[in-house]
Design a protein around this motif. Structure first.
Motif, PDB file in Angstrom:
ATOM      1  N   ARG A 132       0.826  -1.205   0.000  1.00  0.00           N
ATOM      2  CA  ARG A 132       0.000   0.000   0.000  1.00  0.00           C
ATOM      3  C   ARG A 132       0.867   1.264   0.000  1.00  0.00           C
ATOM      4  NH1 ARG A 132      -3.145   3.450   4.075  1.00  0.00           N
ATOM      5  NH2 ARG A 132      -1.237   3.108   5.250  1.00  0.00           N
ATOM      6  N   ARG A 133       1.817   1.334   0.940  1.00  0.00           N
ATOM      7  CA  ARG A 133       2.729   2.478   1.040  1.00  0.00           C
ATOM      8  C   ARG A 133       4.139   1.996   1.353  1.00  0.00           C
ATOM      9  NH1 ARG A 133       0.769   7.842   2.080  1.00  0.00           N
ATOM     10  NH2 ARG A 133      -1.409   7.889   1.451  1.00  0.00           N
ATOM     11  N   LEU A 134       5.128   2.797   0.965  1.00  0.00           N
ATOM     12  CA  LEU A 134       6.535   2.436   1.152  1.00  0.00           C
ATOM     13  C   LEU A 134       7.277   3.518   1.928  1.00  0.00           C
ATOM     14  CD1 LEU A 134       7.574   1.384  -2.464  1.00  0.00           C
ATOM     15  CD2 LEU A 134       7.815  -0.097  -0.479  1.00  0.00           C
ATOM     16  N   VAL A 232       5.539   7.043  -1.602  1.00  0.00           N
ATOM     17  CA  VAL A 232       6.842   6.647  -1.046  1.00  0.00           C
ATOM     18  C   VAL A 232       7.411   7.781  -0.191  1.00  0.00           C
ATOM     19  CG1 VAL A 232       9.181   5.853  -1.583  1.00  0.00           C
ATOM     20  CG2 VAL A 232       7.303   5.231  -3.109  1.00  0.00           C
ATOM     21  N   LEU A 233       7.749   7.464   1.053  1.00  0.00           N
ATOM     22  CA  LEU A 233       8.471   8.398   1.919  1.00  0.00           C
ATOM     23  C   LEU A 233       9.921   7.957   1.943  1.00  0.00           C
ATOM     24  CD1 LEU A 233       8.702  10.653   4.099  1.00  0.00           C
ATOM     25  CD2 LEU A 233       8.123   8.892   5.800  1.00  0.00           C
ATOM     26  N   VAL A 234      10.832   8.842   1.551  1.00  0.00           N
ATOM     27  CA  VAL A 234      12.268   8.555   1.564  1.00  0.00           C
ATOM     28  C   VAL A 234      12.903   9.402   2.667  1.00  0.00           C
ATOM     29  CG1 VAL A 234      14.401   8.561   0.216  1.00  0.00           C
ATOM     30  CG2 VAL A 234      12.223   8.143  -0.940  1.00  0.00           C
ATOM     31  N   ALA A 235      13.685   8.752   3.547  1.00  0.00           N
ATOM     32  CA  ALA A 235      14.336   9.503   4.634  1.00  0.00           C
ATOM     33  C   ALA A 235      15.770   9.021   4.809  1.00  0.00           C
ATOM     34  CB  ALA A 235      13.551   9.333   5.937  1.00  0.00           C
ATOM     35  N   ASN A 236      16.637   9.952   5.197  1.00  0.00           N
ATOM     36  CA  ASN A 236      18.050   9.617   5.419  1.00  0.00           C
ATOM     37  C   ASN A 236      18.712  10.769   6.170  1.00  0.00           C
ATOM     38  OD1 ASN A 236      20.463   8.229   5.318  1.00  0.00           O
ATOM     39  ND2 ASN A 236      20.626   8.201   3.084  1.00  0.00           N
ATOM     40  N   ALA A 252      13.669   9.603  -4.386  1.00  0.00           N
ATOM     41  CA  ALA A 252      12.444  10.400  -4.192  1.00  0.00           C
ATOM     42  C   ALA A 252      12.024  11.090  -5.486  1.00  0.00           C
ATOM     43  CB  ALA A 252      12.660  11.427  -3.083  1.00  0.00           C
ATOM     44  N   ARG A 253      13.004  11.450  -6.312  1.00  0.00           N
ATOM     45  CA  ARG A 253      12.718  12.138  -7.576  1.00  0.00           C
ATOM     46  C   ARG A 253      12.180  11.172  -8.627  1.00  0.00           C
ATOM     47  NH1 ARG A 253      15.813  12.447 -11.721  1.00  0.00           N
ATOM     48  NH2 ARG A 253      17.645  11.698 -10.582  1.00  0.00           N
ATOM     49  N   ARG A 254      12.676   9.921  -8.611  1.00  0.00           N
ATOM     50  CA  ARG A 254      12.349   8.978  -9.682  1.00  0.00           C
ATOM     51  C   ARG A 254      11.042   8.209  -9.485  1.00  0.00           C
ATOM     52  NH1 ARG A 254      17.766   5.743 -10.201  1.00  0.00           N
ATOM     53  NH2 ARG A 254      16.449   4.309 -11.396  1.00  0.00           N
ATOM     54  N   VAL A 255      10.528   8.162  -8.257  1.00  0.00           N
ATOM     55  CA  VAL A 255       9.213   7.524  -8.073  1.00  0.00           C
ATOM     56  C   VAL A 255       8.146   8.599  -8.254  1.00  0.00           C
ATOM     57  CG1 VAL A 255      10.016   5.634  -6.600  1.00  0.00           C
ATOM     58  CG2 VAL A 255       9.354   7.799  -5.542  1.00  0.00           C
ATOM     59  N   PRO A 256       7.002   8.270  -8.854  1.00  0.00           N
ATOM     60  CA  PRO A 256       5.997   9.297  -9.149  1.00  0.00           C
ATOM     61  C   PRO A 256       5.418   9.988  -7.919  1.00  0.00           C
ATOM     62  CG  PRO A 256       5.563   7.294 -10.411  1.00  0.00           C
ATOM     63  CD  PRO A 256       6.641   6.962  -9.444  1.00  0.00           C
ATOM     64  N   ASN A 257       5.301   9.251  -6.790  1.00  0.00           N
ATOM     65  CA  ASN A 257       4.686   9.827  -5.587  1.00  0.00           C
ATOM     66  C   ASN A 257       5.652   9.822  -4.417  1.00  0.00           C
ATOM     67  OD1 ASN A 257       1.952  10.125  -6.724  1.00  0.00           O
ATOM     68  ND2 ASN A 257       2.038   7.894  -6.834  1.00  0.00           N
ATOM     69  N   GLY A 258       6.825  10.429  -4.630  1.00  0.00           N
ATOM     70  CA  GLY A 258       7.867  10.405  -3.599  1.00  0.00           C
ATOM     71  C   GLY A 258       7.976  11.702  -2.829  1.00  0.00           C
ATOM     72  N   GLU A 259       8.339  11.587  -1.548  1.00  0.00           N
ATOM     73  CA  GLU A 259       8.686  12.772  -0.768  1.00  0.00           C
ATOM     74  C   GLU A 259       9.939  12.465   0.035  1.00  0.00           C
ATOM     75  OE1 GLU A 259       5.740  13.244   2.749  1.00  0.00           O
ATOM     76  OE2 GLU A 259       4.641  12.224   1.165  1.00  0.00           O
ATOM     77  N   LEU A 260      10.734  13.494   0.283  1.00  0.00           N
ATOM     78  CA  LEU A 260      12.070  13.310   0.850  1.00  0.00           C
ATOM     79  C   LEU A 260      12.235  14.069   2.165  1.00  0.00           C
ATOM     80  CD1 LEU A 260      15.100  12.369   0.446  1.00  0.00           C
ATOM     81  CD2 LEU A 260      15.443  14.541  -0.765  1.00  0.00           C
ATOM     82  N   VAL A 261      12.866  13.385   3.147  1.00  0.00           N
ATOM     83  CA  VAL A 261      13.259  14.041   4.404  1.00  0.00           C
ATOM     84  C   VAL A 261      14.734  13.735   4.635  1.00  0.00           C
ATOM     85  CG1 VAL A 261      12.885  14.189   6.885  1.00  0.00           C
ATOM     86  CG2 VAL A 261      10.960  13.683   5.399  1.00  0.00           C
ATOM     87  N   LEU A 262      15.557  14.776   4.796  1.00  0.00           N
ATOM     88  CA  LEU A 262      16.975  14.604   5.134  1.00  0.00           C
ATOM     89  C   LEU A 262      17.247  15.256   6.483  1.00  0.00           C
ATOM     90  CD1 LEU A 262      18.768  15.349   1.714  1.00  0.00           C
ATOM     91  CD2 LEU A 262      18.443  13.103   2.789  1.00  0.00           C
TER      92      LEU A 262
END
Length: 288
Positions: A132-134, A232-236, A252-262
């Motif tokens: 469902r979500r990543l 997709v939530l991307v964090a690092n 985060a840029r390459r998936v259509p529904n991505g968001e990024l937290v650094l």
């Protein structure tokens, strides 16, 4: 002995007291733990290189389990799970799907950290209806910059740890600033909170096979991540040495529904260093 405040109405609320269970499927007996509410879409955690059940930060697990059902497990050949560890991320993903389906789940959210994030990306592509979500943390795409160097870095920092009598994760997961050093010591302390029914350490052959799998992932041709349609939530951390942080930006840029937290002044273990902020962001993302 389970503390009464860690079990409410038969629901385990603390990772340090979650019993280790097993389920057998596909010729493998998988060791796992679960906690949190019994209803709703489960969040399955996919772990990092060399990790067993006891390598998850209890603050991250407990934080998400306060609202969601969380399942952690040892993949094939790791810790208390039987079988031999595969040498490809794709085979690990197949095993993870076998485990998830063995628990009777038709729909899950995935949180993959580092190598687990690579496994999660494959599952989202091979079994899209299952996911469902990543949440992808401290990880990168196939063929990502610097991923093929994980083996060299891991060996170097293991030797460094031996010479300085420190856990290699202090170097691999955290920055060498005062804040990073302190966060590393606190994290390593939290990993020792569970005192009973601890998992078996990874075997040298399993560790070697995982390193080979990550090295192959780093050498692969980039995949078409536009096929991952789940949110997709991307964090690092912003200074990840193991899986360079630009991989998180790229993902985060390459998936259509991505968001990024650094996270600032943080490395590979940024989500552990900033566990309060990460849990808050992750829960908000999962409950949308």
């Amino acid at each position: 002995m389970t503390d009464s405040q860690d079990v409410r109405g038969g629901v385990v609320t603390s990772y340090k007291n979650a019993p280790t269970r097993t389920v057998t499927a596909g010729g493998v007996t998988f060791a796992y733990r679960e906690l949190g509410p019994r209803s709703g879409v489960p969040v399955v955690f996919l772990t990092h290189l060399a990790a067993v059940l006891d390598n998850w930060d209890p603050r991250v697990v407990d934080g998400i389990a306060a609202k969601r059902r969380v399942v952690t497990f040892d993949n094939r050949g790791v810790g208390a799970s039987s079988g031999s560890t595969p040498r490809t991320i794709e085979a690990m993903a197949k095993d993870a799907v076998t485990f998830i389906r063995a628990l009777g789940f038709d729909h899950v959210d995935l949180h993959g950290f580092s190598m687990g994030g690579m496994i999660a990306q494959v599952i989202a592509q091979t079994d899209p209806d299952l996911v469902r979500r990543l949440i992808l943390t401290g990880t990168g795409p196939a063929g990502g910059e610097g991923i093929k160097n994980v083996t060299r870095l891991s060996h170097l920092d293991t030797v460094r740890g031996l010479f300085t009598l420190q856990d290699p994760k202090q170097f691999l997961f955290f920055t060498r600033t005062a804040g990073g050093r302190r966060a590393g010591k606190e994290f390593l302390g939290r990993l020792k909170e569970r005192t009973q029914d601890r998992d078996k350490a990874i075997s040298p052959i399993s560790y070697s096979n995982q390193l080979k799998a990550i090295h192959r992932w780093g050498l692969e041709r980039p995949q078409d991540l536009s096929v991952i349609h789940q949110p997709v939530l991307v964090a690092n951390g912003e200074s990840d040495r193991m899986v360079p942080s630009q991989n998180s930006t790229d993902l985060a840029r390459r998936v259509p529904n991505g968001e990024l937290v650094l996270y600032p002044d943080a490395g590979h273990g940024g989500i552990f260093q900033f566990h309060r902020q990460f849990v808050e962001t992750a829960l908000e993302f999962l409950e949308r």
